[in-house]
Scaffold this active site. Sequence first.
Site, PDB file in Angstrom:
ATOM      1  N   GLU A  40       0.926  -0.798  -0.557  1.00  0.00           N
ATOM      2  CA  GLU A  40      -0.391  -0.272   0.086  1.00  0.00           C
ATOM      3  C   GLU A  40       1.023   1.511   0.277  1.00  0.00           C
ATOM      4  OE1 GLU A  40      -3.272   2.015   3.117  1.00  0.00           O
ATOM      5  OE2 GLU A  40      -1.327   0.491   3.429  1.00  0.00           O
ATOM      6  N   LYS A 107      -9.582   1.060  -1.184  1.00  0.00           N
ATOM      7  CA  LYS A 107      -9.837   0.242  -0.067  1.00  0.00           C
ATOM      8  C   LYS A 107     -11.166   0.829   0.262  1.00  0.00           C
ATOM      9  CE  LYS A 107      -7.205   0.904   3.880  1.00  0.00           C
ATOM     10  NZ  LYS A 107      -6.164   1.391   4.803  1.00  0.00           N
ATOM     11  N   CYS A 143      -4.637  -3.604   3.339  1.00  0.00           N
ATOM     12  CA  CYS A 143      -4.655  -2.762   5.244  1.00  0.00           C
ATOM     13  C   CYS A 143      -4.998  -3.229   6.051  1.00  0.00           C
ATOM     14  CB  CYS A 143      -3.931  -1.578   5.439  1.00  0.00           C
ATOM     15  SG  CYS A 143      -2.868  -0.958   6.501  1.00  0.00           S
TER      16      CYS A 143
END
Length: 272
Positions: A40, A107, A143
């Site tokens: 990321e 995300k 993440c």
Amino acid sequence: MRLAMAQISTGTDPHTNLTRIIDETRRAASVGADLIVFPEAAMCRFGVSLTDVAQPLDGPWASRIADVATEVGISVVAGMFTPSDDGRIHNTLLVARPGLPPIGYDKIHLFDAFGFTESATIAPGDRTVIAEIAGHAVGFATCYDIRFPELFTELARRGAELIVVPASWGAGPGKQEQWELLASARALDSATHVVAVGQALPTDPAARKSSAPTGVGHSRISDPFGSVIADYDSGERVDLHDIDLTRTDKARAALAIGANRRDIRSLDGTRA
């Protein structure tokens, strides 16, 4: 599938980071990798303003990676930032495959935790993404997404055999242990291989002093039975791994979590 995990530490200059990504991509392709996964925020690390560095998927930064992916015949996943319609930006995974236009996963779960407010500048995504890579279905998460098992089980339900999770994990007491545990737990939840690739612990003093999540390393590959088949330390490392994706079917047959899953919402509740 042969894949490379690129646990690198990126800085604040997207061009410099792009050069590193291209160099590592070429090296991975030269030894037969089908896929290379970067962390990321590979475009630019957290802790600085990201609005000015954001580009669309057809912009020069992503297009250059897509061109190299086609040139050397390898798929690339790398974290970048793309514009959002609401004035914020998206935390996007670029997925570049040889001969195909790049696609992106935005995300979904934003890191509004541990004193950090990602949603102040980042808009959440609203859709899962699965892409065919080297003949296999690959799902994507980023993440903080790793704390939400329903995303991983949904990707598995939709056919994902492997799920990649680029991250820039925040440092702090117990955080490394949580990251490692979650990577293996999500592999078990979904009966998939989970390839969790983090930013390396930065050597830049400014990055280390930042309150932003700039990485702790400790990338990990867990197989569908939760066994750890690759584990990195905190420093930079780029390495190859051959993944036996036939274990996905074996795990799903043995564990039967897909066949035995019940929709809990349909069960009657009792309040004592």
